[in-house]
Design a protein around this motif. Structure first.
Motif, mmCIF file in Angstrom:
data_model
loop_
_atom_site.group_PDB
_atom_site.id
_atom_site.type_symbol
_atom_site.label_atom_id
_atom_site.label_comp_id
_atom_site.label_asym_id
_atom_site.label_seq_id
_atom_site.Cartn_x
_atom_site.Cartn_y
_atom_site.Cartn_z
ATOM 1 N N ASN A 1 0.771 -1.258 0.000
ATOM 2 C CA ASN A 1 0.000 0.000 0.000
ATOM 3 C C ASN A 1 0.800 1.307 0.000
ATOM 4 O O ASN A 1 0.892 2.007 0.996
ATOM 5 C CB ASN A 1 -1.044 0.030 1.116
ATOM 6 N N PRO A 2 1.324 1.685 -1.176
ATOM 7 C CA PRO A 2 2.045 2.963 -1.290
ATOM 8 C C PRO A 2 1.090 4.146 -1.185
ATOM 9 O O PRO A 2 -0.074 4.063 -1.573
ATOM 10 C CB PRO A 2 2.664 2.887 -2.681
ATOM 11 N N SER A 3 1.589 5.240 -0.666
ATOM 12 C CA SER A 3 0.799 6.470 -0.602
ATOM 13 C C SER A 3 0.858 7.191 -1.935
ATOM 14 O O SER A 3 1.901 7.225 -2.594
ATOM 15 C CB SER A 3 1.331 7.384 0.503
ATOM 16 N N GLU A 4 -0.261 7.770 -2.339
ATOM 17 C CA GLU A 4 -0.278 8.532 -3.588
ATOM 18 C C GLU A 4 0.588 9.788 -3.479
ATOM 19 O O GLU A 4 1.127 10.268 -4.471
ATOM 20 C CB GLU A 4 -1.710 8.916 -3.950
ATOM 21 N N LYS A 5 0.738 10.308 -2.261
ATOM 22 C CA LYS A 5 1.496 11.550 -2.068
ATOM 23 C C LYS A 5 2.992 11.306 -2.117
ATOM 24 O O LYS A 5 3.764 12.186 -2.493
ATOM 25 C CB LYS A 5 1.102 12.185 -0.728
ATOM 26 N N ASP A 6 3.412 10.105 -1.706
ATOM 27 C CA ASP A 6 4.830 9.764 -1.694
ATOM 28 C C ASP A 6 4.941 8.253 -1.818
ATOM 29 O O ASP A 6 4.661 7.523 -0.872
ATOM 30 C CB ASP A 6 5.482 10.251 -0.399
#
Length: 265
Positions: A221-226
């Motif tokens: 689950n990567p963050s869209e912001k970083d």
């Protein structure tokens, strides 16, 4: 009433705010599970970095969302900081995971802290987890902190420890070819020169030739912001369909690995 096997959409590598690299610390368990349900996931595993503080919070309400939860941890091991997903049975708790972490000489003060890692031998750690009937899945083996970082004899020792599944990241690694070429990874962009493409290709070739190890994809689950951090936006970004019995548990998950009842999306 149906009693056979069925396909489940699974993301077995997920982080929560317990992981230091999770961006939004204000996220609630309900929002986490709502996102998992929105992505159509049937089964998830909570695998925070060297910690387990959200396992009970998620499990307590997961049935309200029709989602089965495997408690787990993403363990960082050795000087190479190799990552292992350690999955426990569905009835286990945060306390069970913490007891395991204490048994491999991690202190409570170290749980989830940046740069925390287990200083023991990888093979011994795997054996320890397996004595507790855990399922050990080496994480992102074709990327940073994966098995590709290790010398070939060490990899052989690890794969000989009844490893039945690994997590892959790159599309090229999903090839079933017994002679995967180094050039298959030419399109991978790196932020440094640490990755050895030849070692990745050699590792995948070894797994393909054995034909006994399932290659699985999960989101991390990567963050869209970083993209180097975690967030709920990335839940279910990658997944694997796994065929298990009704009311899945760890034994049915292990059996699905042993007989290759899985398919990449």
């Amino acid at each position: 009433m149906y009693r056979g096997l069925k396909w489940y959409k699974c993301d077995l590598h997920l982080h929560t705010p317990v992981s230091e690299c999770f961006l939004d610390k204000e996220i609630e368990p309900e929002s986490f599970l709502e996102k998992a349900k929105e992505k159509g996931l049937n089964i998830i595993a909570i695998t925070d970095h060297d910690n387990s503080g959200w396992v009970d919070k998620i499990k307590t309400i997961s049935t309200n969302y029709g989602i089965t939860v495997f408690p787990g941890v993403e363990l960082t091991v050795g000087d190479n900081r190799i990552h292992l997903l350690i999955l426990f049975d569905v009835d286990k708790t945060d306390r069970d995971i913490q007891d395991f972490l204490m048994s491999i000489e991690m202190t409570r003060e170290e749980l989830g802290k940046k740069n925390t890692y287990v200083k023991g031998d990888l093979v011994k750690i795997i054996k320890k987890a397996q004595t507790l009937d855990c399922l050990v899945i080496p994480a992102h083996i074709d990327d940073f902190s994966g098995l590709n970082m290790l010398a070939s004899p060490v990899v052989d020792d690890i794969l000989n420890e009844k490893i039945t599944a690994v997590q892959i990241v790159h599309k090229a690694s999903n090839s079933s070819s017994d002679v995967l070429q180094e050039s298959s990874y030419d399109d991978i962009k790196t932020i440094n020169d640490d990755r050895n493409f030849k070692k990745i290709a050699t590792l995948i070739n070894k797994i393909n030739k054995e034909k006994k190890i399932s290659k699985l994809t999960f989101s991390d689950n990567p963050s869209e912001k970083d993209g180097t951090k975690h967030g709920i936006e990335g839940i279910g970004k990658e997944w694997t369909w796994i065929k298990m019995k009704e009311n899945p548990n760890l034994e049915s998950l292990k059996q699905s690995m042993n007989i290759n009842l899985r398919r990449i999306k």
